[in-house]
Write an enzyme that holds these catalytic residues in place. Structure first.
Site, PDB file in Angstrom:
ATOM      1  N   PRO A 118      -1.084  -4.918 -15.990  1.00 45.65           N
ATOM      2  CG  PRO A 118      -0.126  -3.731 -14.228  1.00 45.65           C
ATOM      3  CD  PRO A 118      -0.549  -5.120 -14.649  1.00 45.65           C
ATOM      4  CE  LYS A 139       5.290  -8.264 -10.654  1.00 49.15           C
ATOM      5  NZ  LYS A 139       4.486  -8.138  -9.412  1.00 49.15           N
ATOM      6  CG  HIS A 156      -0.212   0.367   2.508  1.00 48.62           C
ATOM      7  ND1 HIS A 156       0.616  -0.527   3.155  1.00 48.62           N
ATOM      8  CD2 HIS A 156      -0.189   1.513   3.240  1.00 48.62           C
ATOM      9  CE1 HIS A 156       1.107   0.044   4.247  1.00 48.62           C
ATOM     10  NE2 HIS A 156       0.646   1.270   4.311  1.00 48.62           N
ATOM     11  CE1 TYR A 211       8.649  -6.304 -11.299  1.00 46.10           C
ATOM     12  CE2 TYR A 211       7.723  -6.098 -13.494  1.00 46.10           C
ATOM     13  CZ  TYR A 211       7.634  -5.892 -12.134  1.00 46.10           C
ATOM     14  OH  TYR A 211       6.525  -5.276 -11.605  1.00 46.10           O
ATOM     15  NE  ARG A 244       8.500   0.408 -23.996  1.00 48.24           N
ATOM     16  CZ  ARG A 244       9.088  -0.063 -25.080  1.00 48.24           C
ATOM     17  NH1 ARG A 244       8.451  -0.040 -26.254  1.00 48.24           N
ATOM     18  NH2 ARG A 244      10.305  -0.563 -25.026  1.00 48.24           N
ATOM     19  CG  MET A 267       1.926   5.250  -8.412  1.00 49.56           C
ATOM     20  SD  MET A 267       2.736   5.654  -9.969  1.00 49.56           S
ATOM     21  CE  MET A 267       2.936   4.016 -10.694  1.00 49.56           C
ATOM     22  CG  HIS A 313       8.993   2.347 -14.542  1.00 53.93           C
ATOM     23  ND1 HIS A 313       8.533   2.109 -13.261  1.00 53.93           N
ATOM     24  CD2 HIS A 313       9.249   1.132 -15.073  1.00 53.93           C
ATOM     25  CE1 HIS A 313       8.513   0.801 -13.042  1.00 53.93           C
ATOM     26  NE2 HIS A 313       8.941   0.191 -14.119  1.00 53.93           N
ATOM     27  N   GLY A 328       0.563  -8.069 -12.160  1.00 50.70           N
ATOM     28  CA  GLY A 328       1.751  -8.426 -12.913  1.00 50.70           C
ATOM     29  C   GLY A 328       2.287  -7.234 -13.672  1.00 50.70           C
ATOM     30  CB  SER A 329       4.727  -6.187 -15.376  1.00 48.74           C
ATOM     31  OG  SER A 329       5.392  -5.405 -16.350  1.00 48.74           O
ATOM     32  CB  SER A 330       2.555  -4.935 -20.305  1.00 47.56           C
ATOM     33  OG  SER A 330       3.469  -3.872 -20.088  1.00 47.56           O
ATOM     34  CB  CYS A 331       7.804  -6.631 -18.934  1.00 52.23           C
ATOM     35  SG  CYS A 331       7.880  -7.306 -17.263  1.00 52.23           S
ATOM     36  CG  ASP A 369      15.590   2.173 -28.926  1.00 51.24           C
ATOM     37  OD1 ASP A 369      15.683   3.213 -28.255  1.00 51.24           O
ATOM     38  OD2 ASP A 369      15.769   2.123 -30.150  1.00 51.24           O
ATOM     39  CD1 TRP A 404      19.886   6.967 -21.150  1.00 49.66           C
ATOM     40  CD2 TRP A 404      19.514   4.772 -20.950  1.00 49.66           C
ATOM     41  NE1 TRP A 404      20.808   6.482 -20.276  1.00 49.66           N
ATOM     42  CE2 TRP A 404      20.615   5.127 -20.126  1.00 49.66           C
ATOM     43  CE3 TRP A 404      19.095   3.442 -20.969  1.00 49.66           C
ATOM     44  CZ2 TRP A 404      21.300   4.200 -19.348  1.00 49.66           C
ATOM     45  CZ3 TRP A 404      19.779   2.518 -20.195  1.00 49.66           C
ATOM     46  CH2 TRP A 404      20.871   2.897 -19.397  1.00 49.66           C
ATOM     47  CG  LEU A 429       0.630   1.018 -14.093  1.00 44.66           C
ATOM     48  CD1 LEU A 429       0.401   0.193 -12.828  1.00 44.66           C
ATOM     49  CD2 LEU A 429      -0.691   1.419 -14.728  1.00 44.66           C
TER      50      LEU A 429
END
Length: 310
Positions: free
Chosen positions: A160, A137, A9, A133, A206, A12, A176, A103-106, A266, A199, A163
């Site tokens: 997601p 996930k 909690h 990572y 994205r 973010m 990020h 999780g994560s879109s990666c 990239d 960079w 974010l």
């Protein structure tokens, strides 16, 4: 719905979900003591308080941008795998029926067709820069699926997109891309610099989502009783890093030149989630990228000025 536990909690996303739940009148439990979720003993101490939870949001994770993931791949793999395995398994052992794992879109293949559908999972190689990572996930979402199949739990895995928002980390080295750009553009403006360097080539595309929209989607899925497997959460639109940098500079008020260091990685060429599954349930995002960056910049200024005055 009775008592809801939000793990992570103080991050973010966890803060955004907690805000959303409290605004809707839910009873929410968080733990101020810093438990180490990599350790079964700590999780047992936390869940063994006698409180009963009708729903658990698992927002805890070690997160960072390309540089952090590339520099500390072992940490990202180990920490996030241990968090996922211990929390999900312990939730089952303590009889918690409903859980949402973030999780994560990666997790999707580096060269996946665009936009990325949920069924593209594990159909190709991952992006090397954040593979640790991503693997962690994937392990978490697979454990959710296994718990549902073997034990009849309702453990949902949501994926997601990128974010940003209130409570983000704006560290120039390890955060990020969007919060790092906000910090970099602000410093350039403050110092009177004639340019900033970003960079990569600026061409990768994205998708960026305001954290409070993400929280709204998560609570929507909880309230709808969603049980139908992995689901993407995003906005359905993307921008190039060059376009993002220009927008951030406009919001911040930096008018200098934008330079791109193509010697730096990239990452994935494009990463846009297919959110048709979520939209079909009746949910859609509310916050435009411009409005979200404005709110994030206000958040940065509040926290940056406080740190500078200490």
């Amino acid at each position: 719905m009775g008592n809801i536990l939000v793990l992570g909690h103080q991050g973010m996303v966890g803060r955004a979900i907690t805000r959303q739940l409290k605004a809707k009148g839910y009873e929410v439990t968080t733990f101020d003591r810093k438990y180490d979720l990599r350790l079964q003993q700590d999780i047992g101490d936390m869940l063994g308080t006698g409180l009963k939870y009708d729903y658990v949001f698992v927002c805890s994770a070690k997160v960072g941008g390309i540089m952090a993931n590339s520099t500390y791949p072992a940490d990202f793999l180990y920490d996030n795998t241990m968090i996922a395995m211990n929390v999900i398994n312990s939730a089952h052992e303590y009889g918690i029926q409903n859980l949402m794992f973030l999780g994560s879109s990666c997790i999707y293949p580096k060269m996946a067709d665009q936009p990325i559908k949920e069924e593209y999972l594990m159909t190709g190689p991952l992006e090397p820069s954040n593979e640790g990572y991503a693997v962690a996930k994937i392990a978490g979402l697979k454990l959710c699926e296994a718990m549902n199949k073997q034990h009849g739990r309702n453990y949902v895995a949501v994926m997601p997109t990128n974010l940003y928002g209130i409570g983000d980390k704006y560290d120039l080295q390890n955060s990020h891309v969007l919060p790092a750009l906000i910090h970099k553009a602000h410093l350039a403006k403050e110092q009177g610099s004639s340019d900033i360097t970003v960079w990569g080539s600026g061409t990768p595309r994205r998708e960026f989502m305001y954290a409070d929209d993400m929280a709204d989607a998560c609570v929507f899925l909880m309230e709808s009783g969603y049980k139908d497997g992995l689901i993407n959460i995003g906005v359905g639109e993307d921008v190039s890093i060059k376009e993002l940098t220009e927008l951030v500079c406009k919001v911040v008020g930096f008018k200098g030149e934008i330079l791109f260091d193509s010697s730096k990685p990239d990452g994935t060429p494009r990463k846009l989630l297919d959110i048709s599954k979520l939209k079909a349930l009746g949910w859609k995002p509310k916050t435009s990228l411009t409005d979200g960056i404005n709110e994030a910049y206000k958040d940065f200024l509040r926290r940056y000025l406080i740190r500078r005055e200490i």
